[in-house]
Design a protein around this motif. Structure first.
Motif, PDB file in Angstrom:
ATOM      1  N   SER A   5      13.276 -38.030  33.819  1.00  0.00           N
ATOM      2  CA  SER A   5      12.222 -37.338  34.565  1.00  0.00           C
ATOM      3  C   SER A   5      12.378 -35.832  34.422  1.00  0.00           C
ATOM      4  O   SER A   5      11.474 -35.084  34.761  1.00  0.00           O
ATOM      5  CB  SER A   5      12.300 -37.699  36.055  1.00  0.00           C
ATOM      6  N   LEU A   6      13.533 -35.404  33.945  1.00  0.00           N
ATOM      7  CA  LEU A   6      13.839 -33.992  33.776  1.00  0.00           C
ATOM      8  C   LEU A   6      13.039 -33.385  32.628  1.00  0.00           C
ATOM      9  O   LEU A   6      12.676 -34.079  31.676  1.00  0.00           O
ATOM     10  CB  LEU A   6      15.327 -33.805  33.479  1.00  0.00           C
ATOM     11  N   LEU A  96      15.228 -36.332  40.753  1.00  0.00           N
ATOM     12  CA  LEU A  96      15.498 -35.234  39.823  1.00  0.00           C
ATOM     13  C   LEU A  96      16.934 -34.736  39.987  1.00  0.00           C
ATOM     14  O   LEU A  96      17.624 -34.481  38.999  1.00  0.00           O
ATOM     15  CB  LEU A  96      14.502 -34.102  40.031  1.00  0.00           C
ATOM     16  N   ALA A 122      16.837 -28.839  39.238  1.00  0.00           N
ATOM     17  CA  ALA A 122      16.097 -29.686  38.298  1.00  0.00           C
ATOM     18  C   ALA A 122      14.627 -29.298  38.251  1.00  0.00           C
ATOM     19  O   ALA A 122      14.034 -28.903  39.251  1.00  0.00           O
ATOM     20  CB  ALA A 122      16.228 -31.149  38.717  1.00  0.00           C
ATOM     21  N   PRO A 124      10.931 -30.981  36.676  1.00  0.00           N
ATOM     22  CA  PRO A 124      10.405 -32.228  36.105  1.00  0.00           C
ATOM     23  C   PRO A 124       9.775 -32.032  34.728  1.00  0.00           C
ATOM     24  O   PRO A 124       9.309 -30.947  34.392  1.00  0.00           O
ATOM     25  CB  PRO A 124       9.354 -32.668  37.121  1.00  0.00           C
ATOM     26  N   GLU A 130       6.644 -33.365  41.072  1.00  0.00           N
ATOM     27  CA  GLU A 130       7.717 -33.515  42.052  1.00  0.00           C
ATOM     28  C   GLU A 130       7.157 -33.620  43.465  1.00  0.00           C
ATOM     29  O   GLU A 130       6.195 -32.954  43.831  1.00  0.00           O
ATOM     30  CB  GLU A 130       8.657 -32.311  41.960  1.00  0.00           C
TER      31      GLU A 130
END
Length: 145
Positions: A5-6, A96, A122, A124, A130
């Motif tokens: 998801s990063l 995240l 983090a 996204p 997010e």
């Protein structure tokens, strides 16, 4: 299967390449062209949007853009819907954060020189939006409540 998801810009080489390969597998699952991994929990978030193939196409295109910026050559012809709009798949801040810690642990072992590029907070990937919350229920190996 790890579909990060990063933001792809913080993934080390191994994570980026593996994510591309696993994203292509996810695309095949969502397109119904393979019988394996059909119940993988990470696919839940792609299936939850109106157009799952658009969502995975946008996701893969983001990975390919990052790969190109690094001089890698990911075959864009393999993406079924490369021009799909950003799907805004929800991802929690807890997820995240979990993935950021997971990436740090992996990078510290396999590519310590990459570790300083991993930020403290983090961000996204372009396909995700997010929202507040704990680690996602589909994350494996974590007890969520």
């Amino acid at each position: 299967m790890r579909l990060w998801s990063l933001h792809p810009s913080i993934l080390d080489r191994a994570a980026l390449v593996a994510c591309w390969r696993e994203g292509l597998l996810a695309q095949a699952v969502l397109a119904g062209s393979t019988r394996g991994y059909t119940r993988h929990p990470q696919l839940e978030r792609f299936r939850a949007v109106d157009e799952p193939l658009d969502a995975i196409g946008h996701y893969l295109s983001g990975l390919r853009t990052e790969a190109a910026a690094r001089g890698y050559s990911f075959d864009g012809s393999r993406v079924l819907r490369p021009d799909a709009a950003a799907p805004g798949i929800p991802v929690t801040s807890g997820q995240l954060g979990f993935e950021l810690s997971h990436l740090r642990a992996k990078a510290s072992l396999r590519d310590p020189e990459w570790l300083p590029r991993v930020p403290e907070v983090a961000r996204p990937a372009p396909s995700f939006a997010e929202r507040p919350g704990a680690i996602e229920s589909w994350e494996r190996g974590v007890v969520t409540s």
